[in-house]
Design an enzyme around this catalytic site. Structure first.
Site, PDB file in Angstrom:
ATOM      1  N   GLU A   1       0.825  -1.203   0.000  1.00 44.09           N
ATOM      2  CA  GLU A   1       0.000   0.000   0.000  1.00 44.09           C
ATOM      3  C   GLU A   1       0.866   1.263   0.000  1.00 44.09           C
ATOM      4  OE1 GLU A   1      -2.842  -0.732  -1.004  1.00 44.09           O
ATOM      5  OE2 GLU A   1      -4.247  -0.527   0.661  1.00 44.09           O
TER       6      GLU A   1
ATOM      7  N   THR B   1      -5.570   8.146  -5.165  1.00 43.53           N
ATOM      8  CA  THR B   1      -5.590   8.227  -3.706  1.00 43.53           C
ATOM      9  C   THR B   1      -4.779   9.411  -3.208  1.00 43.53           C
ATOM     10  OG1 THR B   1      -5.860   5.831  -3.528  1.00 43.53           O
ATOM     11  CG2 THR B   1      -5.065   6.989  -1.575  1.00 43.53           C
TER      12      THR B   1
END
Length: 313
Positions: free
Chosen positions: A131, A184
């Site tokens: 991530e 994101t």
């Protein structure tokens, strides 16, 4: 039987869960990524093929490769490498944990192939490095539910402290994925760096009540708690017809919902499959008029997390 190859089924996830920004996530039963990992006589990591998405097969440029290198660096005595084939059914940039499915699936699969050497919390930490590579932040609210299943609470990052939450048996999710791109990193940049104390108090109350509603299987309390007064008002401007969608879905019987992860997907929770399907019909009627390509998923909550099967070769 020698266990030299394994197929992993890694689920989509919804992070933030309305009021639970960066701390509450949940796993879905569909869609699901598939990853095949094999032991190899060649050293290092080789990504042989990626189906369903245009992603790099260079291990140092792919979430799966980053996670596998992170794990192998903690096991210096491993004498063989790993070969990987990836089937992406969760589209990158969808907001339903595409990178997390890759990261978590790679961590769980490699751990099983290498003799089940890591704890669940250690696997989450390893998957978080994927991530970090994908978004710049090593967050756990997607990879934790992908690995652990159900709803998870990230109580703390330092040290990492994960809490499994109760899953009401009749809770279903309806997810709309508009085919628009929201990165994101960009979605984080628009967030306010400070919040009002009054908003923080509302948010804390909703988080506590949501958790209580899950354990009590009190769907009315869950509905009242699905209110985000901090992040949703800012990020919603990135999603076409967001508030109309939310309002009409609640009229159709949804308990409530919000933005999934950083978007663009929007999720709604419902009590029962029939209601979730009716909410999907409502979503379809609204987005069919907008000229935007989209996909709708109707799914129960995935209480098991990542699943796998050994491959006999």
């Amino acid at each position: 039987m020698q266990k030299n190859a394994i197929k992993i089924f890694s689920p989509a996830t919804i992070a933030n869960v309305s009021c639970g920004f960066d701390v509450i996530g949940m796993a879905l039963e569909r869609p699901v990524d598939e990853i095949i990992l094999r032991k190899s006589s060649h050293s290092g990591i080789r990504i042989l093929n990626i189906h369903g998405a245009r992603l790099s097969t260079r291990p140092d440029k792919n979430v799966v490769g980053v996670v596998l290198y992170t794990m192998l660096n903690q096991l210096p005595n491993i004498k063989y490498g790993l070969e990987v084939e990836i089937f992406k059914n969760i589209q990158p940039g969808s907001g339903i944990g595409s990178s997390a499915a890759s990261a978590a699936g790679a961590a769980v699969g490699a751990n099983l192939l290498l003799g089940d050497r890591f704890t669940t919390t250690e696997l989450v930490k390893i998957a978080m490095e994927g991530e970090r590579f994908a978004s710049g932040i090593a967050h756990a609210d997607n990879v934790a539910p992908a690995i652990m299943g159900g709803f998870t609470l990230v109580r703390s990052y330092h040290p990492l402290d994960l809490v499994e939450l109760h899953v009401p048996k009749n809770l279903w999710a309806t997810v709309l994925h508009p085919k628009i791109e929201i990165k994101t990193s960009e979605a984080r940049e628009i967030l306010k760096k400070k919040v009002l104390m009054s908003d923080a108090i509302k948010q804390w109350g909703n988080v506590g009540a949501l958790i209580a509603g899950l354990y009590q299987e009190n769907y009315e309390l869950i509905s009242r708690s699905l209110e985000d007064v901090i992040v949703e008002p800012v990020r919603s401007i990135l999603i076409p017809s967001f508030y109309k969608l939310k309002m009409e879905c609640k009229k159709a019987g949804a308990l409530g919902g919000s933005i999934s992860g950083s978007g663009p997907s929007v999720f709604m929770l419902s009590c029962g499959k029939a209601k979730a399907q009716y909410v999907a019909k409502c979503m379809d009627e609204i987005y069919a008029k907008l000229g935007i390509d989209y996909t709708i998923y109707v799914s129960p909550i995935n209480s098991q997390g990542i699943q796998w099967e050994w491959i006999t070769e």
